[in-house]
Design a protein around this motif. Structure first.
Motif, mmCIF file in Angstrom:
data_model
loop_
_atom_site.group_PDB
_atom_site.id
_atom_site.type_symbol
_atom_site.label_atom_id
_atom_site.label_comp_id
_atom_site.label_asym_id
_atom_site.label_seq_id
_atom_site.Cartn_x
_atom_site.Cartn_y
_atom_site.Cartn_z
ATOM 1 N N ASP A 36 71.786 -15.876 27.551
ATOM 2 C CA ASP A 36 73.078 -16.304 28.095
ATOM 3 C C ASP A 36 72.859 -16.807 29.517
ATOM 4 O O ASP A 36 72.126 -16.185 30.288
ATOM 5 C CB ASP A 36 74.071 -15.135 28.119
ATOM 6 N N CYS A 96 78.443 -11.195 25.167
ATOM 7 C CA CYS A 96 78.727 -9.867 24.612
ATOM 8 C C CYS A 96 79.083 -8.903 25.750
ATOM 9 O O CYS A 96 78.658 -9.073 26.892
ATOM 10 C CB CYS A 96 77.566 -9.360 23.763
ATOM 11 N N TYR A 101 80.659 -4.426 21.394
ATOM 12 C CA TYR A 101 79.833 -3.466 20.656
ATOM 13 C C TYR A 101 80.672 -2.338 20.084
ATOM 14 O O TYR A 101 80.367 -1.808 19.010
ATOM 15 C CB TYR A 101 78.678 -2.962 21.527
ATOM 16 N N CYS A 113 75.587 -8.494 27.834
ATOM 17 C CA CYS A 113 75.362 -9.630 28.734
ATOM 18 C C CYS A 113 76.342 -9.633 29.900
ATOM 19 O O CYS A 113 75.992 -10.058 31.004
ATOM 20 C CB CYS A 113 75.452 -10.937 27.949
ATOM 21 N N CYS A 177 69.918 -11.530 25.835
ATOM 22 C CA CYS A 177 71.020 -10.880 25.106
ATOM 23 C C CYS A 177 70.521 -9.679 24.291
ATOM 24 O O CYS A 177 69.593 -9.807 23.503
ATOM 25 C CB CYS A 177 71.694 -11.893 24.183
ATOM 26 N N PRO A 178 71.144 -8.511 24.495
ATOM 27 C CA PRO A 178 70.702 -7.306 23.779
ATOM 28 C C PRO A 178 71.357 -7.130 22.408
ATOM 29 O O PRO A 178 71.343 -6.023 21.859
ATOM 30 C CB PRO A 178 71.115 -6.188 24.743
HETATM 31 ZN ZN LIG Z 1 74.737 -10.921 24.724
#
Ligand SMILES: [Zn+2]
Length: 199
Positions: A36, A96, A101, A113, A177-178
């Motif tokens: 991102d 995100c 989540y 992010c 990004c995770p």
């Molecule tokens: Zn992300």
């Protein structure tokens, strides 16, 4: 010219100052990692790269080489000058965040992010009291003629990159990004580091 190579650690963010005319190379080191990206006017961080204004500028869902992203004041901020990724970098999806989540069923904290952006900016003593839309590099969001979207899997080769020219003095920020629930970083759910260079 000496190149400063910077690591964007896996699941973390990194920001940097860039002068007008410099180039920013964002490298998808392992080929599967969404990055991102945000850009801010270094003199007024309330002026930032705007996805909605940029689409109105280039009249496409995603930029092609030669297209300029613009700010929320409609001024050019980053021009895509070279791209070896083979990916239509997504401009549609929000970065995100912890609530995203939560909706995906995560109980408790998950790296995201949004928080990575603000942590990266704070390392430069920069505070931005909002979270602008992100340019989602290497993120494959295919669309259909009737306007449907999908969470695509990565399509870029390891080491491929997108190269931008800074059109003003900038602060740029990136987040590896995770996202490990949707397949945008690959089906394995493995997230990795990426790199950028100011040239
Ligand atoms: Zn992300």
């Amino acid at each position: 010219m000496k190149t400063q190579l910077v690591t964007i650690p896996a699941r973390r963010g990194k920001a940097a100052r860039v002068h007008a005319g410099q180039r920013i190379r964002v490298v998808n080191t392992h080929g599967t990692q969404v990055v991102d990206a945000w850009a801010f006017n270094a003199r007024d961080v309330t002026e930032w790269m705007s996805m909605e204004a940029s689409r109105a500028r280039f009249m496409k869902l995603a930029a092609a080489v030669g297209d300029a992203f613009v700010t929320n004041q409609r001024r050019a901020i980053l021009t895509l000058v070279e791209d070896t990724s083979g990916c239509a970098h997504d401009t549609l999806m929000a970065p995100c965040d912890r609530w995203r989540y939560g909706l995906l069923g995560v109980d408790g904290y998950h790296d995201n992010c949004r928080d990575n952006l603000h942590a990266a900016l704070s390392e430069l003593d920069v505070l931005v009291p909002a979270t602008p839309p992100s340019l989602n590099l290497f993120m494959n969001i295919p669309w259909t003629a009737d306007g449907r979207l999908a969470w695509g899997e990565p399509v870029s080769a390891p080491g491929s990159y997108a190269l931008f020219r800074a059109e003003m003095d900038l602060i740029v920020a990136f987040s590896a990004c995770p996202q490990d629930i949707l397949p945008i970083n690959g089906r394995t759910g493995q997230t990795t580091e990426a790199h950028f260079a100011i040239e």
